[in-house]
Scaffold this motif. Sequence first.
Motif, PDB file in Angstrom:
ATOM      1  N   ILE A 516      -1.269  -6.532 -11.069  1.00 13.94           N
ATOM      2  CA  ILE A 516      -1.957  -7.326 -10.023  1.00 13.94           C
ATOM      3  C   ILE A 516      -3.366  -7.270 -10.370  1.00 13.94           C
ATOM      4  O   ILE A 516      -4.166  -8.177  -9.909  1.00 13.94           O
ATOM      5  CB  ILE A 516      -1.691  -6.774  -8.522  1.00 13.94           C
ATOM      6  N   ASP A 618      -4.371  -1.769   5.127  1.00 21.89           N
ATOM      7  CA  ASP A 618      -3.447  -0.953   4.274  1.00 21.89           C
ATOM      8  C   ASP A 618      -4.474   0.185   4.009  1.00 21.89           C
ATOM      9  O   ASP A 618      -5.627   0.065   3.783  1.00 21.89           O
ATOM     10  CB  ASP A 618      -3.286  -1.898   3.062  1.00 21.89           C
ATOM     11  N   ARG A 642      -0.832   6.993   1.655  1.00 17.04           N
ATOM     12  CA  ARG A 642       0.359   7.753   1.456  1.00 17.04           C
ATOM     13  C   ARG A 642      -0.432   9.250   0.917  1.00 17.04           C
ATOM     14  O   ARG A 642       0.150  10.062   0.825  1.00 17.04           O
ATOM     15  CB  ARG A 642       1.270   7.238   0.441  1.00 17.04           C
ATOM     16  N   GLY A 696       8.653   4.619   3.375  1.00 17.30           N
ATOM     17  CA  GLY A 696       8.618   5.525   2.152  1.00 17.30           C
ATOM     18  C   GLY A 696       9.859   5.649   1.638  1.00 17.30           C
ATOM     19  O   GLY A 696      10.999   4.967   2.003  1.00 17.30           O
ATOM     20  N   TYR A 697       9.816   6.516   0.287  1.00 19.19           N
ATOM     21  CA  TYR A 697      11.188   6.467  -0.394  1.00 19.19           C
ATOM     22  C   TYR A 697      12.355   7.145   0.439  1.00 19.19           C
ATOM     23  O   TYR A 697      13.347   6.861   0.181  1.00 19.19           O
ATOM     24  CB  TYR A 697      10.717   7.301  -1.723  1.00 19.19           C
TER      25      TYR A 697
HETATM   26  N1  LIG Z   1       4.649   7.453  -4.425  1.00 19.72           N
HETATM   27  C1  LIG Z   1       5.388   6.942  -3.339  1.00 19.72           C
HETATM   28  N2  LIG Z   1       4.969   5.527  -3.210  1.00 19.72           N
HETATM   29  C2  LIG Z   1       5.660   4.757  -2.314  1.00 19.72           C
HETATM   30  C3  LIG Z   1       6.384   5.274  -1.265  1.00 19.72           C
HETATM   31  N3  LIG Z   1       6.620   4.331  -0.527  1.00 19.72           N
HETATM   32  C4  LIG Z   1       6.187   3.073  -1.022  1.00 19.72           C
HETATM   33  N4  LIG Z   1       5.629   3.399  -2.173  1.00 19.72           N
HETATM   34  C5  LIG Z   1       4.578   2.438  -2.796  1.00 19.72           C
HETATM   35  O1  LIG Z   1       3.535   2.169  -2.174  1.00 19.72           O
HETATM   36  C6  LIG Z   1       3.031   0.785  -2.370  1.00 19.72           C
HETATM   37  C7  LIG Z   1       3.146   0.110  -1.064  1.00 19.72           C
HETATM   38  O2  LIG Z   1       2.371  -0.967  -1.102  1.00 19.72           O
HETATM   39  P1  LIG Z   1       0.957  -0.876  -1.044  1.00 19.72           P
HETATM   40  O3  LIG Z   1       0.039   0.281  -0.424  1.00 19.72           O
HETATM   41  O4  LIG Z   1       0.462  -2.366  -0.132  1.00 19.72           O
HETATM   42  O5  LIG Z   1       0.227  -1.347  -2.483  1.00 19.72           O
HETATM   43  C8  LIG Z   1       0.729  -2.289  -3.286  1.00 19.72           C
HETATM   44  C9  LIG Z   1      -0.153  -3.605  -3.031  1.00 19.72           C
HETATM   45  O6  LIG Z   1      -1.438  -3.410  -2.671  1.00 19.72           O
HETATM   46  C10 LIG Z   1       0.037  -4.222  -4.470  1.00 19.72           C
HETATM   47  N5  LIG Z   1       0.961  -5.259  -4.016  1.00 19.72           N
HETATM   48  C11 LIG Z   1       2.155  -5.225  -4.285  1.00 19.72           C
HETATM   49  N6  LIG Z   1       2.897  -6.597  -4.114  1.00 19.72           N
HETATM   50  C12 LIG Z   1       1.775  -7.277  -3.874  1.00 19.72           C
HETATM   51  C13 LIG Z   1       1.676  -8.636  -3.489  1.00 19.72           C
HETATM   52  O7  LIG Z   1       2.828  -9.320  -3.568  1.00 19.72           O
HETATM   53  N7  LIG Z   1       0.275  -9.243  -3.305  1.00 19.72           N
HETATM   54  C14 LIG Z   1      -0.601  -8.479  -3.447  1.00 19.72           C
HETATM   55  N8  LIG Z   1      -1.644  -8.902  -3.310  1.00 19.72           N
HETATM   56  N9  LIG Z   1      -0.589  -7.147  -3.574  1.00 19.72           N
HETATM   57  C15 LIG Z   1       0.844  -6.730  -3.902  1.00 19.72           C
HETATM   58  O8  LIG Z   1       0.433  -3.354  -5.154  1.00 19.72           O
HETATM   59  C16 LIG Z   1       0.568  -2.031  -4.706  1.00 19.72           C
HETATM   60  C17 LIG Z   1       1.547  -1.110  -5.445  1.00 19.72           C
HETATM   61  O9  LIG Z   1       2.849  -1.629  -5.010  1.00 19.72           O
HETATM   62  P2  LIG Z   1       4.062  -1.073  -5.475  1.00 19.72           P
HETATM   63  O10 LIG Z   1       3.894  -0.494  -6.962  1.00 19.72           O
HETATM   64  O11 LIG Z   1       5.114  -1.853  -5.018  1.00 19.72           O
HETATM   65  O12 LIG Z   1       4.259   0.305  -4.588  1.00 19.72           O
HETATM   66  C18 LIG Z   1       4.242   0.289  -3.269  1.00 19.72           C
HETATM   67  C19 LIG Z   1       5.349   1.070  -2.910  1.00 19.72           C
HETATM   68  O13 LIG Z   1       6.480   1.235  -3.978  1.00 19.72           O
HETATM   69  C20 LIG Z   1       6.683   6.606  -1.473  1.00 19.72           C
HETATM   70  O14 LIG Z   1       7.258   7.329  -0.491  1.00 19.72           O
HETATM   71  N10 LIG Z   1       6.187   7.422  -2.486  1.00 19.72           N
END
Ligand SMILES: Nc1nc2c(ncn2[C@@H]2O[C@@H]3COP(=O)(O)O[C@H]4[C@@H](O)[C@H](n5cnc6c(=O)[nH]c(N)nc65)O[C@@H]4COP(=O)(O)O[C@H]3[C@H]2O)c(=O)[nH]1
Length: 724
Positions: A516, A618, A642, A696-697
Amino acid sequence: MLKLSELDDELLWELQRNRIIGLGERSFRKNYYPQLRCSLSRLERFRALLDCAGEMILLVALPSGQVIDANAAAAELLDLPLDGVIGQRLDVLGFSHAEVILAELVGEQASGGSPSLHHEVALQAGDAPRHLDLVCRAADLDGVLYGVLLGRDATRRVAAESRLRLAARVFADSAEGILVGDRRGRVVEINHAFEAITGYARDEVMGWPMHAFVSSRHDPGFFRSARQALKADNSWQGELWSQRKNREIYPLWLSLSLIRDHRGRVQNFVAMFSDISERKENEARIQHMAHHDFLTGLPNRFLLIDRLTQLLATARRDGRRFAVLFIDLDRFKTINDSLGHRVGDRLLCAIGERLRGRLRTSDTVARQGGDEFIVLLSYIEGPTEVVRVCNMLLSALSEPCLFEGHELSVTPSIGVAIGPDDGTDSDTLLKHADLAMYQVKRRGRNDFEFFRNEMRVHVTTLLQLERDLRHAVERDELEVFYQPQMDLRRGGLAAVEALLRWHHPERGLVLPGDFIPLAEESRLIVPIGEWVLRTACRQLAAWRAGQWPELRLAVNLSPVQFQQAELIEVVRSALDDSGLDPEVLELEVTEGLLMDNRDLTLQALADLKAMGIRLSIDDFGTGYSSLVYLKRFPVGQLKIDRSFVRDLLEDRGDAAICETIIALAGHLDLEVVAEGVEQVEQLDWLREAGCDRAQGYLLGRPMSVDALERRLSGDAGLLSLGSA
Ligand SMILES: Nc1nc2c(ncn2[C@@H]2O[C@@H]3COP(=O)(O)O[C@H]4[C@@H](O)[C@H](n5cnc6c(=O)[nH]c(N)nc65)O[C@@H]4COP(=O)(O)O[C@H]3[C@H]2O)c(=O)[nH]1
């Protein structure tokens, strides 16, 4: 009129004879003829004399002004035959103010005096107007009043006078300073502009040598070459430093010419000059602007490259080394986004000043743009010297700054490249210092690192990744995963968050954190973000039409997407295409975005509200939030980051933050979603505390559509947990 000289003797005789009535032939011949003959000859000579005169002579009747007689010069001057002159009135002949002249003559005669009257008249004779100097006199001949007008052609003199007047006017009124020197170069005349520019009055400088006005800044060579040019071309032009009366030195543009007499001897010097200090200042300002950063006043990239090129050249020549320090401020963007550009700008200026203040004057401190500074340490003794400077900068830059009640501190990440060892051209050196800086960022910031060759490999990888990402959409390598959010009040599935995944053909599954930022930097996030939104909306519409009619959807929007004018159109069209009601869509934005005062962002936020879409903040609590923004913007939901949820059972501080956010949301009538819930105890705590939703997970990782459907329809799915 027939001239007497033109009559032959016989005819003349006849004429005279007839006139003399009553005289006997013999008596006439004897007594009068010789006398008459003599008078006639005199008359003839006199006539010839008049005709030979170069001046115009007119005999005019008074007061009519009719010409009674005229000489040949008059005919020539008036450009008429003599008989065209005689019999005409003065005004008809083109004399200006003829009436005045005639009246004056009559008046003079009447008053008994008959002095000569002098007039300068214009004569409209022929095509070209002429000028005459007239001497007029009244004459009484046998009781009849005449005017005698003697005229001299003054056309050339009047023209010369008029040219002189014009030249004098130009001289006096010229905006350029003018100084005229005699043949020895002593001042004989100056104009007003000279006085205004130099501050000297005319009387002060008369007789001064011209070189007294030239500043002593010029060396003798300068005067030599000016003298040579004067000798060869009679003129010289150039820039010169001069000194005003108040001793101020100023630049002027001087044109110096020589005036020679007919024998080629120098008669005068004419110096014309203009004060070019303002022009010079403007040029210097433009020059400065072109080479310096507008905000901090530090050298910009152009000047930096110039200095770097010079350092490389001297390094090649004398083998001395220098260092390029690439400095990036850690998390500066957060400060800028949360406290506004004004505070961000002031911080950048303060950092620029600190850098400048701590380094040698021979070193260069430049701003690359954004929060990136580059330092060139010229001529270093060895790496230990660079290490010492880097450590000094690390501590100097992290000292807090106080602005408008905010105590701000940023830490730097510094990448070092040594020239010419790490690069023999400026681009390579800068790139390598940048790479080293990038490594510091990856290692955890607030440190410095020297460039090493292995770093290049890493960057090549990143570039390749960006190239691959460009084709990811068209090659169908992207997939939207969905992570469930549980309704903590009623139990059950409340919403899903769309999270992007990239199935890289060689690397396998790539997580958003790894691509990203690249997509944002390259603005690829704009088409990719649109694709995510459309795909997720279509999926939600399908789920709402099927097993989950109440389901809502959260989609992340990057700040970069707010910089595209079409964002609202894209959102509207994604909703229209999927047939979704805007109320079911939640768009997740960062806290920083609310502090972005750019018109496009503010307008987009207002438009989204008007459409009925819910905005979700967020990672709430990690940025520089201001409660004012929560009121001002159409925010509908807060997502507790988180990092606070993770330790809330052990850390009282985190628990207090979660409680506070939940209470705040309650007061502002906002929904709260807790992210990163991994334990049942956390879920229970949040439910107790009054949190609306959890993600969350524990409830489910981000999953593909199939996986989510399988998971949620199974016994151990979210619903069973929700009812626990
Ligand atoms: N350790 C832990 N992590 C958890 C838990 N529950 C959820 N997460 C992770 O926390 C992130 C939540 O998304 P975010 O804060 O929007 O943060 C997202 C978001 O800011 C961005 N992102 C993801 N998809 C998109 C998208 O389509 N467009 C944009 N602009 N940003 C995106 O990337 C970030 C990371 O995404 P992910 O890697 O999918 O990581 C997700 C998710 O896998 C948990 O219980 N424990």
